[in-house]
Motif scaffolding. Structure first.
Motif, PDB file in Angstrom:
ATOM      1  N   LEU A 135      21.395   2.347  26.924  1.00 29.75           N
ATOM      2  CA  LEU A 135      20.336   1.509  26.382  1.00 29.75           C
ATOM      3  C   LEU A 135      18.992   2.089  26.813  1.00 29.75           C
ATOM      4  O   LEU A 135      18.893   2.748  27.848  1.00 29.75           O
ATOM      5  CB  LEU A 135      20.461   0.080  26.923  1.00 29.75           C
ATOM      6  CG  LEU A 135      21.660  -0.723  26.413  1.00 29.75           C
ATOM      7  CD1 LEU A 135      21.832  -1.984  27.238  1.00 29.75           C
ATOM      8  CD2 LEU A 135      21.494  -1.063  24.937  1.00 29.75           C
ATOM      9  N   ALA A 136      17.988   1.828  25.988  1.00 38.74           N
ATOM     10  CA  ALA A 136      16.639   2.265  26.348  1.00 38.74           C
ATOM     11  C   ALA A 136      15.836   1.042  26.763  1.00 38.74           C
ATOM     12  O   ALA A 136      15.980  -0.019  26.162  1.00 38.74           O
ATOM     13  CB  ALA A 136      15.974   2.952  25.159  1.00 38.74           C
ATOM     14  N   PRO A 137      15.001   1.177  27.805  1.00 43.39           N
ATOM     15  CA  PRO A 137      14.150   0.054  28.211  1.00 43.39           C
ATOM     16  C   PRO A 137      13.297  -0.398  27.031  1.00 43.39           C
ATOM     17  O   PRO A 137      12.697   0.430  26.352  1.00 43.39           O
ATOM     18  CB  PRO A 137      13.275   0.640  29.313  1.00 43.39           C
ATOM     19  CG  PRO A 137      13.969   1.867  29.767  1.00 43.39           C
ATOM     20  CD  PRO A 137      14.780   2.370  28.637  1.00 43.39           C
ATOM     21  N   PRO A 138      13.259  -1.714  26.768  1.00 40.29           N
ATOM     22  CA  PRO A 138      12.547  -2.203  25.585  1.00 40.29           C
ATOM     23  C   PRO A 138      11.037  -2.001  25.673  1.00 40.29           C
ATOM     24  O   PRO A 138      10.454  -2.132  26.748  1.00 40.29           O
ATOM     25  CB  PRO A 138      12.879  -3.689  25.576  1.00 40.29           C
ATOM     26  CG  PRO A 138      13.224  -4.011  26.976  1.00 40.29           C
ATOM     27  CD  PRO A 138      13.851  -2.787  27.553  1.00 40.29           C
ATOM     28  N   GLN A 139      10.440  -1.663  24.520  1.00 42.38           N
ATOM     29  CA  GLN A 139       8.987  -1.512  24.487  1.00 42.38           C
ATOM     30  C   GLN A 139       8.310  -2.649  23.737  1.00 42.38           C
ATOM     31  O   GLN A 139       7.189  -3.008  24.029  1.00 42.38           O
ATOM     32  CB  GLN A 139       8.634  -0.176  23.842  1.00 42.38           C
ATOM     33  CG  GLN A 139       9.115   0.980  24.693  1.00 42.38           C
ATOM     34  CD  GLN A 139       8.524   2.295  24.252  1.00 42.38           C
ATOM     35  OE1 GLN A 139       8.134   2.442  23.102  1.00 42.38           O
ATOM     36  NE2 GLN A 139       8.466   3.240  25.167  1.00 42.38           N
ATOM     37  N   THR A 140       9.014  -3.167  22.727  1.00 42.02           N
ATOM     38  CA  THR A 140       8.436  -4.279  21.977  1.00 42.02           C
ATOM     39  C   THR A 140       9.281  -5.518  22.230  1.00 42.02           C
ATOM     40  O   THR A 140      10.372  -5.437  22.799  1.00 42.02           O
ATOM     41  CB  THR A 140       8.464  -3.995  20.474  1.00 42.02           C
ATOM     42  OG1 THR A 140       9.842  -3.904  20.071  1.00 42.02           O
ATOM     43  CG2 THR A 140       7.771  -2.684  20.148  1.00 42.02           C
TER      44      THR A 140
END
Lengths: 423, 297
Positions: free
Chosen positions: A170-175
């Motif tokens: 998973l990628a750390p959320p930006q939005t």
């Protein structure tokens, strides 16, 4: 015989009293001549050391001044504020004291005429330009500066456990949209997506201020505090709805844990993310984690390009017994050397734009870069945006919102508070 | 009792310092709080502009204060009931000449030596839903998903989260009620119980018809002491739970502290403290009147 004894006794008592009285007078006068009393609520490891390092420089420069470091422990400063209030109103203020920059000092102390302006300290040293304009705005009232910021902390930081994200691809959320899709996946994996605290009453407000900023943007967020943005408007209500939706992804023991407990949940991988000020970085270092490897950070989803700041500042009470010493203290606090001594130890960044980058670690450097680039807005949960009376009632309204999830009631209550306090 | 004018003067001289001190530091400050509570004082600078009952009206309209009052009522009832029942049971059992009576008495009385802060911190950890007693229950195969003081459920206005506080407070004060009941039991003349036994009364009947009625004054003072503790409860809550989910474990004392010293809203804070004073007065004054009347007779 009896009379003689009595005379002897009285004479002896008098002999004892005279030097005591002299001593008492000496003790009472000494500090008014050459002392400097500093009141703070910095008791924990890093912060107490940072203050001590700053005081050491002061002592070196002015060896004749007797510096008194009066720390009042407890309650995130509420104990200190209680002690301070009685001393200020009683006409025996300390020489200078720690106070949250912004509404924390303006609404409480400046409006009521307890503080002297200190604009000239920055003017005389040509330092008005080395402090960002947004910071000067926050510490000013009617054209005068009333306190000198010693540090900058950031409120809108999302701390995350790198291993949790990497292991699950998973990628750390930006939005905010990212956040909800990531949170859903994490929940299915049995990991608490977002750790949230609540024992001290202000932690949910801390999350809410990030969400408000994400939904409203910097300009409208600023408007919340001077009445230009409606608390019961469509956009604000959307922010409240988003906040409530996020609560589906928090730990069940929210009301029982402190912000440091929440950070620990993330460190242990029990939770994936938490939104908290950057003192969490100091905590992670203290428990032996490596920044960038064990934990990562990013602006709270949706708030990239914005920096919610809070700042500890020192001011000059009108009745301060040693104003000269205070001015020298404030000059040291505002100086590059002072800032670069204090902040690397405290785990915060310099309020000046010309900090010596070699002294700061990887997180602080990234915060520094953002601080130079981003729009800077004040934090409400930490007394920069709203005065304490308003802040404490926002905290109450948010406590209800967390359980009742009633947007209409919260928006109405928050709007009526703004009607009463915003200016 | 006072025989001469001289003795009266002496008495006045002896007690006057304490009268002055109590007058200033207790009653003087009560009056000052009263004045603050009808003032507009918000912020640091005192502002005694008279606003009538505005602070009180705001207070009773605020949901948080209504919750606080309900919490106080429920907490007081359950705390007192639990302390009295447990205290009496312990005293009754210890009074039957058990071996090692001194040891048990000390063990039960020990919690009272702690401050509410210590009790609060210990129970806070024990009842923590994630790493507290729930783990023990899970290992025993019992239901273990209790929220304890984080549980926001309400049953008829009673916050389930309060049970944690009631447990901790009763743990601390059951020993105290035991001690005074024990003293009471020891002062019941043996022949009264013996004669009841001779008349063929069962043990249960003796307890109900002889012992309990004779202990009534003890129960009354226990209720008064415990009641004023629970109406003013503050430190235990601060150390253990804070305000709780949706103010489930909030009390007027906590609200007063936050309003006054975190929010600088002195007028409203004073109004809360006056309401608290009235609540305690409702318990104490009838008791005092009752006692003085008895002494006069």
């Amino acid at each position: 015989m009896n009379t003689r004894r009595l005379v002897l006794f009285v004479a002896m008592v008098l002999l004892l009293l005279v030097p005591m009285a002299a001593q008492a007078r000496g003790a009472a006068e000494e500090p008014t001549e050459e002392g400097l009393e500093i009141v703070t609520w910095w008791t924990a490891g890093g912060e107490a050391e940072a203050l001590a390092a700053l005081i050491d420089i002061y002592r070196e420069r002015y060896p004749d001044v007797e510096v008194m470091n009066s720390t009042v422990a407890g309650g995130g400063g509420s104990q200190a504020r209680g002690v301070l209030a009685s001393r200020m109103v009683g006409g025996r203020p300390p020489d200078t004291f720690q106070v949250h920059g912004g509404a924390g000092i303006i609404g409480t102390w400046v409006v009521d005429d307890f503080m002297a302006p200190v604009t000239h300290i920055l003017e005389d040293n040509d330092w008005l330009d080395v402090f960002p304009e947004d910071v000067i705005d926050i510490i000013s009232y009617e054209g005068e500066i009333y306190s000198i910021p010693v540090n900058i902390h950031r409120s809108n930081v999302m701390w995350y456990n790198t291993a949790v994200f990497e292991d699950n691809n998973l990628a750390p959320p930006q939005t905010l949209d990212d956040f909800f899709s990531v949170a859903q996946e994490l929940q299915q994996l049995g990991i608490t997506p977002l750790a949230l605290a609540g024992t001290d009453g202000w932690e949910p407000t801390h999350l809410l201020e990030s969400v408000l900023l994400a939904e409203l943007g910097a300009e409208a967020y600023r408007g919340l505090w001077d009445g230009r943005t409606a608390w019961d408007g469509t956009q604000t209500r959307e922010a409240l709805a988003t906040f409530i939706a996020m609560l589906d992804y928090i730990n069940p023991d929210q009301s029982a844990i402190t912000n440091i407990d929440a950070a620990e949940y993330v460190a242990e991988g029990e939770a994936a993310m938490t939104v908290m000020g950057d003192w969490v970085h100091g905590f992670y270092l203290a428990i032996g984690l490596t920044p960038g490897e064990d934990y990562g950070w990013a602006p709270t989803p949706g708030t990239g390009g914005n920096f919610i700041m809070l700042t500890d500042t020192f001011g000059l009470p009108i009745d301060a017994p040693n104003p000269g010493n205070v001015e020298r203290w404030l000059t040291l606090v505002a100086s590059r050397e002072g800032q670069d001594t204090f902040n690397p130890i405290k785990g915060s960044i310099s309020a000046r734009t010309d900090a010596d980058r070699d002294k700061y670690d990887v997180y602080l450097l990234s915060a520094m870069d953002d601080f130079a680039r981003d729009s800077i807005v004040p934090s409400v949960a930490h007394g920069a945006a709203a005065e304490v009376g308003w802040m404490s009632r926002i905290n109450d309204a948010v406590t209800f919102l967390v359980e009742d999830k009633d947007i209409d009631a919260a928006a109405a209550e928050l709007q009526s508070l703004a009607d009463q306090y915003a200016r | 009792m006072i025989r001469s004018k001289r003795e009266l003067t002496k008495a006045v001289v002896i007690v006057s310092p304490s009268i002055v001190l109590v007058g200033v530091f207790v009653y003087g400050f009560i009056l000052w709080s009263l004045r603050t509570s009808v003032s507009a004082w918000e912020g640091i600078r005192p502002d005694y502009t008279f606003v009538g009952l505005r602070n009180y009206i705001n207070l009773f309209q605020s949901t948080r204060f209504q919750i606080d009052l309900w919490n106080t009522a429920y907490f007081t009832v359950f705390f007192i009931a639990l302390c009295i029942v447990l205290g009496f049971l312990l005293a009754f059992l210890i009074n039957r000449d058990v071996r090692g009576e001194g040891v048990f008495r000390t063990i039960y009385l020990f919690p009272m030596a702690l401050s509410f802060i210590v009790t609060g911190v210990v129970w806070r950890w024990m009842l923590n839903p994630t790493f507290g007693v729930n783990i023990l229950l899970a290992n025993l195969g019992l239901p273990s998903d209790w929220g304890w003081y984080t549980d926001p459920t309400r049953i008829a206005g009673f916050h389930v989260a309060l049970t944690s506080l009631i447990l901790a407070a009763s743990w601390q004060f059951a020993g105290y009620t035991m001690a005074i009941y024990l003293a009471g039991l020891r002062s019941i003349p043996h022949d009264v119980i013996e004669s009841a036994r001779m008349d063929g009364a069962s043990e249960v009947l003796i307890v109900r018809k002889v012992i309990l009625p004779m202990l009534r004054p003890i129960t009354l003072s226990a209720v008064i002491v415990l009641g004023h503790i629970s109406l003013k409860i503050f430190d235990l809550v601060m150390a253990m739970t804070g305000r709780g989910p949706r103010f489930a474990t909030d009390f007027p004392g906590v609200f007063m502290f936050e309003t006054t010293f975190t929010g600088n809203r002195y007028g409203e804070g004073a109004a809360i403290s006056i309401v608290m004073l009235l609540m305690v007065a409702l318990v104490i004054i009838p008791y005092l009147v009752h006692t003085f009347r008895k002494e006069d007779q």
